[in-house]
Enzyme design. Structure first.
Site, PDB file in Angstrom:
ATOM      1  N   SER A   4       0.827  -1.195   0.000  1.00  0.00           N
ATOM      2  CA  SER A   4       0.000   0.000   0.000  1.00  0.00           C
ATOM      3  C   SER A   4       0.867   1.251   0.000  1.00  0.00           C
ATOM      4  CB  SER A   4      -0.908   0.008   1.228  1.00  0.00           C
ATOM      5  OG  SER A   4      -0.125   0.341   2.365  1.00  0.00           O
ATOM      6  N   LYS A   5       0.205   2.379  -0.156  1.00  0.00           N
ATOM      7  CA  LYS A   5       0.908   3.640  -0.205  1.00  0.00           C
ATOM      8  C   LYS A   5       1.699   3.885   1.085  1.00  0.00           C
ATOM      9  CE  LYS A   5       0.262   8.246  -1.882  1.00  0.00           C
ATOM     10  NZ  LYS A   5       0.407   8.753  -3.174  1.00  0.00           N
ATOM     11  N   ARG A   6       1.186   3.393   2.174  1.00  0.00           N
ATOM     12  CA  ARG A   6       1.882   3.590   3.444  1.00  0.00           C
ATOM     13  C   ARG A   6       3.215   2.851   3.504  1.00  0.00           C
ATOM     14  NH1 ARG A   6      -0.648   2.038   8.610  1.00  0.00           N
ATOM     15  NH2 ARG A   6      -2.696   1.998   7.609  1.00  0.00           N
ATOM     16  N   GLY A  57       5.175   2.875   1.126  1.00  0.00           N
ATOM     17  CA  GLY A  57       6.067   3.584   0.214  1.00  0.00           C
ATOM     18  C   GLY A  57       5.741   3.293  -1.235  1.00  0.00           C
TER      19      GLY A  57
END
Ligand code: GLU
Length: 350
Positions: free
Chosen positions: A254-256, A258
């Site tokens: 996921s975006k979290r 990176g």
């Protein structure tokens, strides 16, 4: 090392249905590396037939991300080529033409079932604890309606052979039971093709020799092979790439973790070469202890037999380490040149 392979024709076929993060570009990179390694051709094809899921700006983002990494397509929507158009939404007549051919030989059949009826069947399957399979209600001539009435075209899964097999370049010998396959929709009621139909027709017409794609597509491959057989076309070699997981082995990146876009990484000071070497490590190594590769080394050393089956982990710290290493190795004059684009600083650079 494998013996010299003949020039491959490969494609990266993303759907512009969302934000393309660095993890999803890995398939593009592997296809490009295989094309360059064999002296072949890298095609970019945009699979945009699912009109309801299109996201504005996604096609540009795909093109820009590839270009920023230096994995420029030899053929594709921007540069053209002899096998275009490369946007599936511009190839609808082709899909309809080939769907009619399959319908003529009985491999596709019309189905008028309403969404309500299908959802009842799905619920019944769920209650019975079995996988949903269309019950072939519309194959019965008694249930047929007029061809002018809205309908889809379904692929008739053959009874023989009972097992479908293929040799996957990564996963080895693969088998699927035919009885587990559903008569999937090939042409929708708006006469747009589904992913399966368009994907197979284009892989054939674009003379694709190898399909390198993420292994989430494995369940689709038996359907694709059956479509190739129904058309009487030669099949490409499939190579299913291992999943890319978050740093703690979490299922979906996921975006979290990176998983930002290539553009965001480059604006933050990551070198395209570092990103490329990082992405190449998602499921590939050359069998040595080397960890960072230049693009030229990657092209030279990349072979399909060194792609792994086990999931890869996305570890942003490793990318930062690779980036630092490459920056420190860079001649000062080049470093200065690269820094110029970051001066004067803008909000994007921090
Ligand atoms: N359009 C599919 C995707 O979004 C392509 C899968 C394939 O390469 O066959 O990834």
């Amino acid at each position: 090392m494998e013996p010299m392979s003949k020039p491959a024709r490969v494609r990266f076929a993303p759907s512009p249905t969302g934000h393309l993060h660095v993890g999803s570009i890995r398939s593009g990179l592997f296809n490009w590396l295989w094309a360059r390694h064999t002296g072949g051709v890298f095609v970019l094809r945009i699979e945009d037939t699912d009109q309801a899921r299109l996201v504005d700006g996604a096609i540009d983002q795909i093109n820009d991300s590839l270009e920023a990494l230096g994995i420029t397509p030899d053929e594709g929507p921007r540069g053209g080529g002899a096998f275009g158009p490369y946007l599936q939404s511009e190839r609808l007549d082709t899909y309809r033409h080939f769907a009619t051919k399959l319908q003529d030989v009985g491999a596709l059949y019309p189905c008028w079932c309403t969404p309500e009826r299908l959802s009842e069947l799905r619920i019944a399957a769920q209650i019975a604890g079995v996988a949903f399979k269309y019950d072939r209600f519309c194959l019965n001539p008694k249930n047929a309606k007029r061809l002018s009435d809205p309908h889809v075209l379904r692929f008739r899964i053959p009874e023989i052979p009972s097992i479908i097999t293929w040799e996957d370049a990564v996963r080895g010998h693969m088998e699927f039971k035919i009885e587990e396959l559903d008569d999937f929709v090939a042409l929708k009621s708006d006469t747009f093709p589904t992913y399966h139909l368009a994907n197979v027709i284009d892989d054939h017409l674009m003379e694709i020799s190898h399909v390198l794609r993420a292994d989430e597509w494995l369940p689709s491959t038996p359907k694709h092979l059956l479509l190739f057989e129904a058309f009487g076309w030669e099949k490409p070699m499939y190579a299913h790439l291992p999943p890319v997981q978050g740093p703690n082995g979490k299922k979906k990146l996921s975006k979290r973790d990176g998983a930002e876009s290539v553009g965001e990484y480059i604006a933050a000071g990551y070198l395209p070469e570092a990103l490329m070497s990082f992405l190449a490590s998602f499921g590939w190594n050359d069998g040595t202890t080397q960890e960072v590769y230049s693009p030229t080394q990657l092209v030279k050393n990349f072979t399909l037999d060194r792609i792994q089956k086990s999931p890869a982990k996305f570890d942003k710290d490793r990318l930062t380490w690779m980036n630092g290493l490459l920056i420190r190795q860079m001649p000062l004059s080049e470093l200065l040149e690269r820094c110029r684009s970051f001066w004067p600083p803008t909000a994007a650079h921090h």
